[in-house]
Write a protein that holds these residues in place. Sequence first.
Motif, mmCIF file in Angstrom:
data_model
loop_
_atom_site.group_PDB
_atom_site.id
_atom_site.type_symbol
_atom_site.label_atom_id
_atom_site.label_comp_id
_atom_site.label_asym_id
_atom_site.label_seq_id
_atom_site.Cartn_x
_atom_site.Cartn_y
_atom_site.Cartn_z
ATOM 1 N N ILE A 1 7.303 2.688 5.376
ATOM 2 C CA ILE A 1 7.620 1.248 5.353
ATOM 3 C C ILE A 1 8.972 0.971 5.344
ATOM 4 N N GLY B 1 3.152 2.070 7.691
ATOM 5 C CA GLY B 1 2.215 2.588 6.491
ATOM 6 C C GLY B 1 0.929 2.736 6.773
ATOM 7 N N SER C 1 0.780 -1.052 1.570
ATOM 8 C CA SER C 1 0.958 -1.585 3.232
ATOM 9 C C SER C 1 0.566 -2.771 3.352
#
Length: 432
Positions: free
Chosen positions: A376, A384, A251
Amino acid sequence: MAARPTVDNPTEAPTRVGYTALLRTPGALTFLLPAFVARLPYAMLSLGIVLLVLDTNGSYGIAGAVAATAATAQALVGPQTGRLADRLGQAAVLVPVVLVHAVSVGALIALALGHAPVWTLFLAAAPAGASVPQIGAMVRARWVTKLADRPAHLTTAFAFESVTDEFTFVVGPVLAGAIATTVAPAAALVTEAALTVLGGLLFAGQRATAPARHLPEPGAKRASALASPGVRLLVGAFLGVGSVFGAMQVSVTAFAEHAGQGDLSGVVYGVFAGGSMLAGVLYGLIAWRRSPQQRMLASYGLLVLGCSTLWAMPDLTALAIAGLVCGLAIAPTLITGYTLVEALVADGAKTEAFTWLTGAIGLGLAVGSTVAGQLIDMSGPSLGFLVPVAGAGAGLVALVTLRRLLAGPGAASRTVARGGDAAPAVAEPAAG
């Protein structure tokens, strides 16, 4: 020997142990130095596999899947390696394991460079991951043996090991990436295998500090460390911690690239890891009055609280600050978890128990990175960051609901303070 504080004598101050005193333990440096060499490749393997497969195959999906195969095999087989080490001795297990690892990594490199069918990469990645030596668990088992008469030192020792783990997870990927970009992707894995063999064999040669073997009685059936409900609870909690690691890696990278500052992703993740290292160092210097059960709930709760803000951060600076806060709770959680599990199993199952916790982190990392990547792809980088909240949140619910299991059977009747910790005595660990 000075009297230690007990539950019957709570007025005595808990013992404070510094890292200098810890490292002066006779024989400590003889196994710590080769252990560091052998542990450094632990964090190089996954990235090395991704870079190699990506270079030879061109698919991020295949590269990630091959790396996940190695991580899963490591998480599932590693505890069995630890169990054998408890029974047969660390050297008897380490020597063949590191040799199998070198052969498996070599086969993976050859298959990838030879553009072999994709399915063969998975066949090579599985034994490569399964044969990763469980050095961290073996070092912790040696500390338990060396400090049997100085239980106040044990929390400091586990703090030192947690900081070492964090350091290797910061340096390892950087080293693998540097070698892959300056030499070749295959060279990163060659280095990983070479360090594993060198460090593993040197560590195995330090037999004087190794724990004694614990062979089962004839006809007796030896229970796994997972027979302890408290160990199973901690394994579940460490899965949640692993999901934080995995989701953060993916992320943070996606967030930085989305912001047009992809080159800063390593800096942001480094702040997160640095916060954990700092907290680990300070944690080991404090003479704790609270029991490890209470500290586990508090640190895990802070972890969930820190993760809950990540998804709402507007820019990289804010994300780095939030990541720092989140990271500050990581090391205390891991240190306390290892302290608890040491008291939940008998001497003949400690390496296996430590390995289950380490494997749970690796498995949680693989799952967290996979799920975060999918989220994502669906809705952008911020989504995320929900994975760390969900993973850590589930772990906290389990810990709060089942916290009585962390005391261990029979703990109330034979409890001493370990540097101020209320926990089962080292000499009489509660068997799972």
